[in-house]
Write a protein that holds these residues in place. Sequence first.
Motif, short mmCIF file in Angstrom:
data_model
loop_
_atom_site.label_atom_id
_atom_site.label_comp_id
_atom_site.label_asym_id
_atom_site.label_seq_id
_atom_site.Cartn_x
_atom_site.Cartn_y
_atom_site.Cartn_z
N TRP A 1 -13.25 25.21 -27.03
CA TRP A 1 -13.00 24.27 -25.94
C TRP A 1 -13.40 24.90 -24.61
N ARG A 2 -13.11 26.21 -24.45
CA ARG A 2 -13.45 26.87 -23.21
C ARG A 2 -14.97 27.03 -23.03
N VAL A 3 -15.68 27.28 -24.16
CA VAL A 3 -17.14 27.39 -24.06
C VAL A 3 -17.66 26.11 -23.38
N ARG A 4 -17.12 24.98 -23.84
CA ARG A 4 -17.56 23.70 -23.30
C ARG A 4 -17.13 23.52 -21.85
N LYS A 5 -15.87 23.84 -21.55
CA LYS A 5 -15.34 23.64 -20.20
C LYS A 5 -15.95 24.60 -19.18
N ILE B 1 -16.06 15.79 -34.60
CA ILE B 1 -16.82 17.03 -34.70
C ILE B 1 -17.83 17.13 -33.55
N PHE B 2 -18.59 16.03 -33.32
CA PHE B 2 -19.62 16.07 -32.27
C PHE B 2 -19.00 16.26 -30.90
N HIS B 3 -17.79 15.71 -30.71
CA HIS B 3 -17.24 15.69 -29.36
C HIS B 3 -16.86 17.09 -28.86
N LEU B 4 -16.86 18.07 -29.82
CA LEU B 4 -16.68 19.46 -29.41
C LEU B 4 -17.88 19.95 -28.60
#
Length: 254
Positions: free
Chosen positions: A242-246, A42-45
């Motif tokens: 995932w894209r928000v993060r990337k 969960i955190f790794h998101l």
Amino acid sequence: MIKGLKRFTEWIVHTQIWKSIFRQGWPDTERNRVLTTLNTLIFHLHPIKVKSHALKVNYVFCLGGVSFFLFIVETITGILLMFYYRPTIEYAYQDMKDLEFAVTFGLFLRNMHRWAAHGMVLTVIFHMCRVFYTGSYKPPREYNWCIGVILLVLTLLLSFTGYLLPWDQLAFWAVTVGTNMAKATPIMGAEGPFHLLSEMSDICFYLRGSVDISENTLLRFYVLHCIALPLAAVVLMGIHFWRVRKDGGISGPL
Ligand code: HEM
């Protein structure tokens, strides 16, 4: 008391069970904090480092997060509703009445599903407005904006397909009007070339599964509402987060 609690926590984090789940130690050092984020699903998101403006409530208003939370509420209450509802003309309306008057907390469950759905439509629209007004659709976030647009359409389609399921007069006529609108679709609609071949090849027919609203329509909307659309939404939400993060985390203030 506090000392006892500390000793108990120390004991827990050194047990074999804890160590098998969390491979790093207690997040008390900078390194352990980074490892906790990296090693937990969960955190790794979340990115390891978050810019301070991204934590300000009045920048994002957590509207994307609230939309996701409401989607989870919809999923849980929807699964519970599926235990009581049968998508056939004979039982659909009766099952809704039973939910209201015979099933313990049935009315509460149905209303939770209903209000969370209304809420989700609102929060997704507000989230889109926030993204627009902070200019967060600009490069490199154009792709995520497009994924968002599909998520908005899916949210609206989920509401529309759910509308038919109670099989009451409101549902029946609302979906009659809604699916009639599909007849005006360019090329695939009732005036298009395919319809000239057969009455059964315009988009309205595919939606209904018959010329008029029937049991086929109920089954189609049920499968779309409970399986196809939520599945598509889950996959796209995964890509969206995932894209928000990337894309470097939440965009900065203008
Ligand atoms: C089911 C619907 C949706 C969910 C669950 C969702 C969820 C999220 C979450 C959790 C974030 C992180 C930041 C925040 O909370 O604001 C986010 C960011 C973003 N969303 Fe959505 N979203 C949805 C629909 C949309 C729509 C309809 C659009 C636009 C058409 C959109 C475009 C974006 C963009 C561009 C970002 C990055 C914003 C930034 O970097 O500041 N999303 N979304």
